[in-house]
Write a protein that holds these residues in place. Structure first.
Motif, PDB file in Angstrom:
ATOM      1  N   HIS A   1       6.287  10.417  -0.796  1.00  0.00           N
ATOM      2  CA  HIS A   1       5.867   8.989  -1.310  1.00  0.00           C
ATOM      3  C   HIS A   1       6.166   8.193  -0.044  1.00  0.00           C
ATOM      4  O   HIS A   1       7.260   7.943   0.239  1.00  0.00           O
ATOM      5  N   ARG A   2       5.124   7.410   0.174  1.00  0.00           N
ATOM      6  CA  ARG A   2       5.512   6.343   1.535  1.00  0.00           C
ATOM      7  C   ARG A   2       4.978   5.006   1.162  1.00  0.00           C
ATOM      8  O   ARG A   2       3.818   4.943   0.614  1.00  0.00           O
ATOM      9  N   SER A   3       5.596   3.926   1.419  1.00  0.00           N
ATOM     10  CA  SER A   3       4.812   2.652   1.208  1.00  0.00           C
ATOM     11  C   SER A   3       4.809   1.875   2.511  1.00  0.00           C
ATOM     12  O   SER A   3       5.466   2.103   3.324  1.00  0.00           O
ATOM     13  N   PHE A   4       3.753   0.824   2.456  1.00  0.00           N
ATOM     14  CA  PHE A   4       3.662   0.194   3.744  1.00  0.00           C
ATOM     15  C   PHE A   4       3.168  -1.643   3.323  1.00  0.00           C
ATOM     16  O   PHE A   4       2.733  -1.750   2.346  1.00  0.00           O
ATOM     17  N   ARG A   5       3.526  -2.335   4.123  1.00  0.00           N
ATOM     18  CA  ARG A   5       3.038  -3.713   4.015  1.00  0.00           C
ATOM     19  C   ARG A   5       1.956  -3.994   4.414  1.00  0.00           C
ATOM     20  O   ARG A   5       1.421  -5.408   4.301  1.00  0.00           O
ATOM     21  N   SER A   6       1.181  -3.120   4.878  1.00  0.00           N
ATOM     22  CA  SER A   6      -0.194  -3.519   5.587  1.00  0.00           C
ATOM     23  C   SER A   6      -1.059  -2.365   5.362  1.00  0.00           C
ATOM     24  O   SER A   6      -0.686  -1.160   5.623  1.00  0.00           O
ATOM     25  N   PHE A   7      -2.558  -2.874   5.426  1.00  0.00           N
ATOM     26  CA  PHE A   7      -3.565  -1.545   5.294  1.00  0.00           C
ATOM     27  C   PHE A   7      -3.477  -0.740   6.594  1.00  0.00           C
ATOM     28  O   PHE A   7      -3.615   0.385   6.446  1.00  0.00           O
ATOM     29  N   GLY A   8      -3.445  -1.493   7.851  1.00  0.00           N
ATOM     30  CA  GLY A   8      -3.292  -0.892   8.937  1.00  0.00           C
ATOM     31  C   GLY A   8      -2.434   0.183   9.049  1.00  0.00           C
ATOM     32  O   GLY A   8      -2.719   1.346   9.429  1.00  0.00           O
ATOM     33  N   ARG A   9      -1.309   0.009   8.722  1.00  0.00           N
ATOM     34  CA  ARG A   9      -0.194   0.828   8.760  1.00  0.00           C
ATOM     35  C   ARG A   9      -0.497   2.157   7.703  1.00  0.00           C
ATOM     36  O   ARG A   9      -0.082   3.289   8.121  1.00  0.00           O
TER      37      ARG A   9
ATOM     38  N   TYR B   1       0.847  -1.148  -0.048  1.00  0.00           N
ATOM     39  CA  TYR B   1      -0.051  -0.049  -0.173  1.00  0.00           C
ATOM     40  C   TYR B   1       0.943   1.318  -0.236  1.00  0.00           C
ATOM     41  O   TYR B   1       1.743   1.321   0.721  1.00  0.00           O
ATOM     42  N   SER B   2       0.579   2.292  -0.802  1.00  0.00           N
ATOM     43  CA  SER B   2       1.354   3.527  -0.848  1.00  0.00           C
ATOM     44  C   SER B   2       0.400   4.622  -0.853  1.00  0.00           C
ATOM     45  O   SER B   2      -0.605   4.605  -1.417  1.00  0.00           O
ATOM     46  N   TYR B   3       1.141   5.961  -0.528  1.00  0.00           N
ATOM     47  CA  TYR B   3       0.345   6.939  -0.762  1.00  0.00           C
ATOM     48  C   TYR B   3       1.421   8.113  -1.176  1.00  0.00           C
ATOM     49  O   TYR B   3       2.509   8.003  -1.072  1.00  0.00           O
ATOM     50  N   THR B   4       0.920   9.072  -1.949  1.00  0.00           N
ATOM     51  CA  THR B   4       1.742  10.194  -2.558  1.00  0.00           C
ATOM     52  C   THR B   4       0.999  11.526  -2.322  1.00  0.00           C
ATOM     53  O   THR B   4      -0.224  11.582  -2.580  1.00  0.00           O
ATOM     54  N   ALA B   5       1.620  12.327  -1.491  1.00  0.00           N
ATOM     55  CA  ALA B   5       0.824  13.707  -1.224  1.00  0.00           C
ATOM     56  C   ALA B   5       1.965  14.844  -1.491  1.00  0.00           C
ATOM     57  O   ALA B   5       3.157  14.844  -1.059  1.00  0.00           O
ATOM     58  N   MET B   6       1.767  15.339  -2.719  1.00  0.00           N
ATOM     59  CA  MET B   6       2.536  16.091  -3.399  1.00  0.00           C
ATOM     60  C   MET B   6       3.733  15.355  -4.011  1.00  0.00           C
ATOM     61  O   MET B   6       3.596  14.292  -4.598  1.00  0.00           O
ATOM     62  N   SER B   7       5.013  15.841  -3.350  1.00  0.00           N
ATOM     63  CA  SER B   7       6.109  15.048  -3.891  1.00  0.00           C
ATOM     64  C   SER B   7       6.427  13.630  -2.781  1.00  0.00           C
ATOM     65  O   SER B   7       7.480  13.016  -2.978  1.00  0.00           O
TER      66      SER B   7
END
Length: 220
Positions: A78-86, A70-76
């Motif tokens: 970017h962060r990734s996670f191995r679980s939805f909870g995190r 799971y990942s998100y991008t806010a402006m520039s």
């Protein structure tokens, strides 16, 4: 004359969804909570979350699911996670306590790898509405938001369609955006008498379908 202001994205979207023709052009939109975010990521692989009240691309976040990542991008950022909870816990810190909506992510046509969308502005002059502008907004390299205040570049709608999709589609796509604008304006004015100007944000996906992302009553 500015006319009546409507800041709440959820309220405006709900009104447009009441018309079947317009609803077919609105990406699935739900209130932000863990269950809705999880189900929409599972269904679409990409969603955009945005504040219920706000503009200029401020606070807009792209969230994706690829396999078990799971990942998100806010402006520039970017962060990734191995679980939805995190992922969800981290998003809670980014979005703070603002209310958000979730919208199905649309894979926009691009120019040189940069997504482009369109702003159509209409203004009421006495008893008639006039289309005052139809422009393309090309995202700054490295960003997914196209807002000009975030470094996006403005070009004519014709240029945008020709360069990102097909020169042979320019007239048809502009005509379809005009028709959707006229119908949507009629629906919104019926529900919210007193509005004086509207800015419609459209996108054309890689298959050529036109989508309505949101409508602003104080378009920049």
């Amino acid at each position: 004359m500015a006319g009546r202001q409507l800041a709440n994205k959820w309220v405006k979207t709900a009104v447009l969804l009441s018309d079947a023709k317009i609803a077919a052009h609105i990406p699935q939109t739900k209130r932000y909570n863990a269950a809705n975010l999880h189900s929409m990521l599972s269904a679409y692989g990409m969603v955009v979350i945005k504040p219920v009240v706000g503009g200029g691309g401020y606070g807009v976040i792209k969230v994706t699911k690829e396999g078990e990542t799971y990942s998100y991008t806010a402006m520039s950022k970017h962060r990734s996670f191995r679980s939805f909870g995190r992922l969800f816990r981290s998003l809670s810190g980014v979005k703070k306590k603002r209310r958000y909506i979730i919208q199905r992510g649309i894979h926009l046509a691009k120019i040189d790898g940069r997504p482009i969308d369109y702003r159509v502005k209409v203004v009421k002059v006495r008893e008639y509405w006039e289309i005052r502008a139809m422009v393309g907004r090309l995202a700054r390299r490295g960003l997914f938001v196209t807002n000009l205040c975030k470094g996006g570049a403005k070009l004519s709608a014709s240029q945008g369609i020709r360069r990102s999709f097909s020169g042979g589609q320019v007239a048809a796509k502009k005509s379809e955006m005009r028709q959707l604008t006229v119908l949507s304006t009629t629906i919104l004015e019926r529900k919210f008498p007193g509005i004086g100007q509207l800015g419609f944000d459209y996108g054309i996906d890689t298959s050529g379908k036109i989508w309505i992302f949101e409508v602003n009553t104080r378009p920049q």
